[in-house]
Scaffold this motif. Sequence first.
Motif, PDB file in Angstrom:
ATOM      1  N   MET A 295      41.974  42.455  37.710  1.00 35.43           N
ATOM      2  CA  MET A 295      43.325  42.852  38.110  1.00 35.43           C
ATOM      3  C   MET A 295      44.325  42.164  37.196  1.00 35.43           C
ATOM      4  SD  MET A 295      44.148  40.696  41.588  1.00 35.43           S
ATOM      5  CE  MET A 295      42.796  41.465  42.473  1.00 35.43           C
ATOM      6  N   TYR A 296      45.544  42.676  37.210  1.00 35.97           N
ATOM      7  CA  TYR A 296      46.623  42.073  36.444  1.00 35.97           C
ATOM      8  C   TYR A 296      47.647  41.478  37.400  1.00 35.97           C
ATOM      9  CZ  TYR A 296      44.931  44.333  32.189  1.00 35.97           C
ATOM     10  OH  TYR A 296      44.164  44.717  31.123  1.00 35.97           O
ATOM     11  N   ARG A 297      48.464  40.573  36.850  1.00 34.61           N
ATOM     12  CA  ARG A 297      49.586  40.007  37.586  1.00 34.61           C
ATOM     13  C   ARG A 297      50.868  40.615  37.037  1.00 34.61           C
ATOM     14  NH1 ARG A 297      50.718  33.794  36.613  1.00 34.61           N
ATOM     15  NH2 ARG A 297      51.638  34.757  34.774  1.00 34.61           N
ATOM     16  N   ILE A 298      51.866  40.743  37.871  1.00 30.82           N
ATOM     17  CA  ILE A 298      53.127  41.315  37.408  1.00 30.82           C
ATOM     18  C   ILE A 298      53.632  40.520  36.206  1.00 30.82           C
ATOM     19  CG2 ILE A 298      53.768  42.257  39.656  1.00 30.82           C
ATOM     20  CD1 ILE A 298      55.572  39.852  40.082  1.00 30.82           C
ATOM     21  N   ASN A 299      54.214  41.226  35.247  1.00 32.01           N
ATOM     22  CA  ASN A 299      54.799  40.656  34.028  1.00 32.01           C
ATOM     23  C   ASN A 299      53.770  40.138  33.037  1.00 32.01           C
ATOM     24  OD1 ASN A 299      57.410  41.206  34.959  1.00 32.01           O
ATOM     25  ND2 ASN A 299      57.547  39.238  36.017  1.00 32.01           N
ATOM     26  N   ASP A 300      52.496  40.452  33.250  1.00 32.49           N
ATOM     27  CA  ASP A 300      51.489  40.112  32.237  1.00 32.49           C
ATOM     28  C   ASP A 300      51.679  40.984  31.002  1.00 32.49           C
ATOM     29  OD1 ASP A 300      50.174  38.055  33.466  1.00 32.49           O
ATOM     30  OD2 ASP A 300      48.555  39.282  34.283  1.00 32.49           O
ATOM     31  N   ASP A 301      51.353  40.445  29.842  1.00 35.43           N
ATOM     32  CA  ASP A 301      51.305  41.228  28.606  1.00 35.43           C
ATOM     33  C   ASP A 301      49.879  41.726  28.418  1.00 35.43           C
ATOM     34  OD1 ASP A 301      54.017  40.886  27.763  1.00 35.43           O
ATOM     35  OD2 ASP A 301      53.529  38.804  27.258  1.00 35.43           O
ATOM     36  N   LEU A 302      49.728  43.048  28.240  1.00 39.36           N
ATOM     37  CA  LEU A 302      48.381  43.601  28.106  1.00 39.36           C
ATOM     38  C   LEU A 302      48.295  44.499  26.874  1.00 39.36           C
ATOM     39  CD1 LEU A 302      48.214  46.868  29.046  1.00 39.36           C
ATOM     40  CD2 LEU A 302      48.642  45.853  31.273  1.00 39.36           C
ATOM     41  N   GLU A 303      47.066  44.778  26.467  1.00 39.25           N
ATOM     42  CA  GLU A 303      46.776  45.653  25.333  1.00 39.25           C
ATOM     43  C   GLU A 303      45.812  46.740  25.788  1.00 39.25           C
ATOM     44  OE1 GLU A 303      45.236  43.093  22.343  1.00 39.25           O
ATOM     45  OE2 GLU A 303      47.173  42.132  21.924  1.00 39.25           O
ATOM     46  N   TYR A 304      46.050  47.965  25.310  1.00 38.62           N
ATOM     47  CA  TYR A 304      45.244  49.128  25.704  1.00 38.62           C
ATOM     48  C   TYR A 304      44.805  49.856  24.436  1.00 38.62           C
ATOM     49  CZ  TYR A 304      44.048  53.665  27.782  1.00 38.62           C
ATOM     50  OH  TYR A 304      43.399  54.815  28.160  1.00 38.62           O
ATOM     51  N   SER A 305      43.557  50.349  24.419  1.00 42.08           N
ATOM     52  CA  SER A 305      43.057  51.078  23.255  1.00 42.08           C
ATOM     53  C   SER A 305      42.039  52.114  23.691  1.00 42.08           C
ATOM     54  CB  SER A 305      42.429  50.119  22.231  1.00 42.08           C
ATOM     55  OG  SER A 305      41.275  49.494  22.770  1.00 42.08           O
ATOM     56  N   VAL A 306      41.898  53.165  22.889  1.00 44.62           N
ATOM     57  CA  VAL A 306      40.936  54.235  23.132  1.00 44.62           C
ATOM     58  C   VAL A 306      40.600  54.870  21.778  1.00 44.62           C
ATOM     59  CG1 VAL A 306      42.749  55.957  23.537  1.00 44.62           C
ATOM     60  CG2 VAL A 306      40.459  56.333  24.469  1.00 44.62           C
TER      61      VAL A 306
END
Length: 436
Positions: A309-320
């Motif tokens: 899970m993520y926490r609010i205001n986390d910085d994340l990266e997405y790829s496909v």
Amino acid sequence: MANRPLTFLTFLSLLPLICFSFSPENPTDRRILVLLDDLAIKSSHSIFFKSLQTRGFELDFKLADDPQITLQRYGQYLYDGLVLFSPTIERFEGSLNLAAVLEFVDSGRDLILSADVNSSDLIRNIAAECGVDFDEDPSAMVIDHIGYALSDIEGDHTLVASDSFIQSDVILGSSKIEAPVLFKGIGHSLNPANSLVMKVLGASPSSYSANPNSKLSNPPTLIGSAISLVSVVQARNNARIMIAGSLDMFSNRLLKSGVQKAGSSNKYGKSGNEQFVTELSKWVFHERGHLKAVNVKHHKAGETNEPAMYRINDDLEYSVEVYEWVGKSWEPYVANDVQVQFYMMSPYVLKTLSTNQKGLYYTSFKVPDVYGVFQFKIEYQRLGYTSLSLAKQIPVRPFRHNEYERFIPTAFPYYGASFSTMAAFFIFSIIYLYNK
């Protein structure tokens, strides 16, 4: 008993070949049932059929009234594609009927349907279910007194030369079709309620649909550019359908024939029919424009493992990674309009993915200050390509009680108000108690 080890070894040697044959990595349909009005069509249209066979397709030719026709056995489909070159058939034999054809398409398989003059109600109903309405007059043909094809015999101008192609390289190939396509048959219109059907080959503005053997008593219902000669449909399950109003368009005679359009000085030694039907059949049978998405990943910035899970205001990266099937292999798909949504009831984040031109699409963003169950969602639809629909669920939680800062700067005014209220009450109490 002596032959048993040899048989087992033979099976083991064939096992990789069997696995490859049924590999889902190859999206191209390979088994096609061809239903004909007359077996003579097999020879009169042999160039088109041979082009399919040279590309690796297995064609099973049957008469449309063959009582042994069946599309599936024990719940499994025997064919991946269906070609209906039987415009006059009133009723299929065997287990095939209108509902079976529509169910075949609903299962994600492909269909090529060719109507013609005096087409039966069965063929018209199949086309109508796909969003195509043929002229109600069964004897009507497309007539063009300006854009007809010149011939040695001056006829009724029902042999038209059309160069009104759809502008799509993925549907008709990257090589431009120079010569016009010869067409002799019945026209149709597109149902405006069906947004999935597209005109691939249209008639000229001077054309109309009528019976060439009778005088017009009323204005024709189909006129000009509203007439479609060949149309395609890509269903929401990515099944593809091609509907043509002329069986002659696929014939060897028109594929080999030269063409010169009336009013034009350009004379071509060969019509554009062969290139047109070949390239269009490649698209219908998923030899082009078929996309797949693999290796969907997401993680916090600076990390590599996917969190629960993520926490609010986390910085994340997405790829496909997105690839396109080009007939023989998967090649990187390059585009600048692939987007991802961070979605809960509605998209909170919408980002256009960057690409490395080698099939990898990526982006980064901050998790919104809203907690709940979100989805990484890609809904990609582009003309001529199979649609991509990806969704991956992930919860987002708020800060825990021990994750907040000890003193929040934005709350300083409230801190001051609280202490000033206590100080004022203390001073008021002293004055009230000890002042006479």
